[in-house]
Design a protein around this motif. Structure first.
Motif, PDB file in Angstrom:
ATOM      1  N   ASP A  13      26.711 122.438  26.566  1.00  0.00           N
ATOM      2  CA  ASP A  13      25.385 122.888  26.678  1.00  0.00           C
ATOM      3  C   ASP A  13      25.230 124.905  27.714  1.00  0.00           C
ATOM      4  O   ASP A  13      24.577 124.409  28.500  1.00  0.00           O
ATOM      5  N   ALA A  14      25.778 125.528  27.066  1.00  0.00           N
ATOM      6  CA  ALA A  14      26.471 126.799  28.032  1.00  0.00           C
ATOM      7  C   ALA A  14      27.101 128.244  26.623  1.00  0.00           C
ATOM      8  O   ALA A  14      26.879 127.098  25.815  1.00  0.00           O
ATOM      9  N   ALA A  37      24.173 124.155  22.585  1.00  0.00           N
ATOM     10  CA  ALA A  37      22.889 124.196  23.772  1.00  0.00           C
ATOM     11  C   ALA A  37      21.696 123.320  23.545  1.00  0.00           C
ATOM     12  O   ALA A  37      21.188 123.040  22.289  1.00  0.00           O
ATOM     13  N   LEU A  38      20.947 123.046  24.774  1.00  0.00           N
ATOM     14  CA  LEU A  38      19.792 122.149  24.330  1.00  0.00           C
ATOM     15  C   LEU A  38      19.221 122.936  25.191  1.00  0.00           C
ATOM     16  O   LEU A  38      18.352 122.721  24.529  1.00  0.00           O
ATOM     17  N   THR A  39      19.543 123.006  26.491  1.00  0.00           N
ATOM     18  CA  THR A  39      18.358 123.294  27.637  1.00  0.00           C
ATOM     19  C   THR A  39      19.188 124.900  28.509  1.00  0.00           C
ATOM     20  O   THR A  39      17.933 125.406  29.277  1.00  0.00           O
ATOM     21  N   GLY A  40      20.038 124.778  28.287  1.00  0.00           N
ATOM     22  CA  GLY A  40      20.851 125.842  28.799  1.00  0.00           C
ATOM     23  C   GLY A  40      20.272 127.758  28.977  1.00  0.00           C
ATOM     24  O   GLY A  40      19.569 127.835  27.671  1.00  0.00           O
ATOM     25  N   ALA A  48      20.949 129.817  25.384  1.00  0.00           N
ATOM     26  CA  ALA A  48      22.547 129.322  25.599  1.00  0.00           C
ATOM     27  C   ALA A  48      23.416 130.076  24.629  1.00  0.00           C
ATOM     28  O   ALA A  48      23.585 128.827  23.917  1.00  0.00           O
ATOM     29  N   ASP A  49      23.593 131.018  24.367  1.00  0.00           N
ATOM     30  CA  ASP A  49      23.754 131.743  23.356  1.00  0.00           C
ATOM     31  C   ASP A  49      25.593 131.124  23.112  1.00  0.00           C
ATOM     32  O   ASP A  49      25.961 131.289  23.818  1.00  0.00           O
ATOM     33  N   GLY A  71      23.189 123.657  18.459  1.00  0.00           N
ATOM     34  CA  GLY A  71      22.904 122.647  19.047  1.00  0.00           C
ATOM     35  C   GLY A  71      21.008 122.931  18.705  1.00  0.00           C
ATOM     36  O   GLY A  71      20.703 123.409  17.843  1.00  0.00           O
ATOM     37  N   THR A  72      20.413 121.809  19.712  1.00  0.00           N
ATOM     38  CA  THR A  72      18.634 122.604  19.169  1.00  0.00           C
ATOM     39  C   THR A  72      18.008 122.958  19.974  1.00  0.00           C
ATOM     40  O   THR A  72      16.921 123.062  19.669  1.00  0.00           O
ATOM     41  N   GLU A  73      18.739 123.478  21.137  1.00  0.00           N
ATOM     42  CA  GLU A  73      17.845 124.767  22.052  1.00  0.00           C
ATOM     43  C   GLU A  73      17.504 126.266  20.541  1.00  0.00           C
ATOM     44  O   GLU A  73      18.335 127.042  19.908  1.00  0.00           O
ATOM     45  N   GLY A  74      16.233 125.855  20.354  1.00  0.00           N
ATOM     46  CA  GLY A  74      15.235 127.184  19.507  1.00  0.00           C
ATOM     47  C   GLY A  74      15.769 128.835  19.603  1.00  0.00           C
ATOM     48  O   GLY A  74      15.565 129.594  19.273  1.00  0.00           O
ATOM     49  N   ASN A  75      15.858 128.755  21.342  1.00  0.00           N
ATOM     50  CA  ASN A  75      16.209 129.863  21.723  1.00  0.00           C
ATOM     51  C   ASN A  75      17.511 130.553  22.283  1.00  0.00           C
ATOM     52  O   ASN A  75      18.082 131.100  22.635  1.00  0.00           O
ATOM     53  N   ALA A  76      18.647 129.877  21.457  1.00  0.00           N
ATOM     54  CA  ALA A  76      19.909 129.833  21.615  1.00  0.00           C
ATOM     55  C   ALA A  76      20.657 130.307  20.478  1.00  0.00           C
ATOM     56  O   ALA A  76      21.071 129.840  19.671  1.00  0.00           O
TER      57      ALA A  76
END
Length: 423
Positions: A13-14, A37-40, A48-49, A71-76
């Protein structure tokens, strides 16, 4: 920075790679840069690109290499330029598994993406996005899997033959340019919107099945090669320019109502139809296809193109001389038929000629007399729509290069059909 061949940079997550201005990043063949990335928030606080950099930097992904946001982070996103003046050159894979593949944070300025023939840019929805009105110059020679959506800048999309976009293409806001490039042939995908300028470049042939108006086009130009229009463009009110090295192809329904022709306009008329638009410029017009094309310009003065008219196939029907363009432009018979209205008056300066290897027959011509036949002259018999023959004949004589030249002055009102076939 170089990620060597077959090397891997894999993080959680980074952000995997974060650089500032004037960076050069190369991901070599077989290498992989990936995060989950999850929430970073990432190095720059914008998510967290996988790879992030600021201004005036270049990222090159070689063939067989990959940059993946897993990851699952939509803005990474897989690649996130934070500023302007950046160039992304992709020969491998740039992928967002649950996000866009590329995101531009800049709200002004411009950035460039070049997706080459072996390149794949992939995302489950929009492959690209932006935070503001920054411009993007996007070249696609490879595959885009997903929607290609631009933001509010003055964007440019350059599509090459052999490339593909699986989803919709939206130019967004601004004043946007779409160019069709490459050699060979291709068809523009449907579902393209918000591009105000369309340019056909390079020597290839592109077919556009959508109406130009639905795409948002207000200015179209054929600079080189062939642009074939097959959609309904009868309601198109923008400009249409054909340059000297360009060919515009279509039917009476698919061609726009006003064309500045400095190259060639080809009427591919398989079925009968009427074109009431205006053709101007220094170029020529050509009649192809088995159908009957009626040229009936509604503009005062008629068509004004000066490069002449070539009859290749089918019938070209006209009721006034000015439908054939400026009077300095001749008419060349190369397989087609010219049908003239009952009140037609041929301009005295308009030359009629026969392409090399052609002879006239009934909707044809007959030898004028035995002497003329020996000398290589052939005549054009004029008929009305009922088949009544006018006794005036138009002499043509082959030149030394095998062609034939002719000139006629119409002194009667009843002139209707010229035609020919091989023989």
């Amino acid at each position: 920075m170089t990620v060597g061949a077959n090397a891997q940079i894999v993080v959680g997550d980074a952000t995997a790679i974060a650089l500032a201005d004037n960076a050069t990043i190369v991901v070599q063949s077989g290498a992989q840069v990936k995060n989950s990335a999850l929430t970073g928030n990432g190095t720059y606080g914008t998510g967290a690109d996988t790879i992030a950099f600021r201004n005036n930097s270049t990222l090159t992904v070689e063939q067989g290499a990959a940059v993946i946001s897993g990851g699952t982070e939509g803005n990474a996103e897989a690649v996130n330029p934070e500023g302007t003046g950046n160039t992304i050159i992709n020969n491998g894979t740039i992928q967002g598994v649950h996000s866009a593949a590329i995101w531009f944070q800049n709200t002004s300025g411009s950035n460039t993406v070049i997706n080459n023939a072996t390149g794949v840019i992939e995302a489950p929805g929009n492959v690209m996005g932006a935070s503001g009105n920054g411009a993007v110059d996007f070249t696609n020679r490879g595959q885009v899997i997903g929607n290609l959506v631009f933001a509010g800048g003055n964007d440019t999309l350059r599509l090459y033959t052999g490339s593909s976009v699986s989803g919709t293409i939206n130019g967004g806001g601004g004043n946007n340019l779409l160019t069709l490039n490459g050699t060979g042939t291709d068809t523009l995908p449907t579902g393209i919107t918000n591009f105000q300028t369309l340019q056909k470049q390079d020597t290839g042939t592109w077919t556009v099945a959508s109406s130009m108006g639905a795409m948002g086009v207000t200015s179209a130009e054929v600079q080189q090669g062939t642009l074939a229009l097959t959609g309904n463009n009868t309601q198109y009110t923008g400009t249409m320019l054909v340059d000297q090295a360009g060919i515009l192809q279509g039917s009476s329904q698919s061609l726009p109502g006003a064309i500045t022709d400095n190259g060639l306009v080809q009427f591919a008329q398989a079925a009968n139809g009427t074109y009431a638009g205006l053709i101007s410029g220094t170029g020529s017009a050509e009649k192809d296809g088995a159908g009957t094309l009626t040229l009936a310009p509604t503009a005062a003065g008629g068509n004004t193109y000066t490069g002449g008219t070539v009859l290749k196939q089918g019938v070209l029907s006209v009721s006034a001389d000015n439908a054939l363009g400026g009077t300095a432009g001749g008419v060349t018979f190369d397989g087609g038929t010219l049908q003239l209205g009952s009140s037609f008056d041929l301009a005295s300066t308009r030359a009629l000629s026969v392409a090399a290897g052609r002879r006239h027959h009934r909707y044809t011509g007959l030898p004028v007399d035995d002497r003329a036949k020996r000398d290589g002259y052939y005549g054009l018999v004029l008929q009305d729509r009922l088949g009544h023959v006018d006794d005036r004949r138009l002499a043509h004589r082959p030149d030394r290069r095998g062609g034939a030249r002719g000139h006629a002055r119409a002194q009667r009102q009843r002139r209707t059909a010229y035609g020919q076939r091989d023989g």
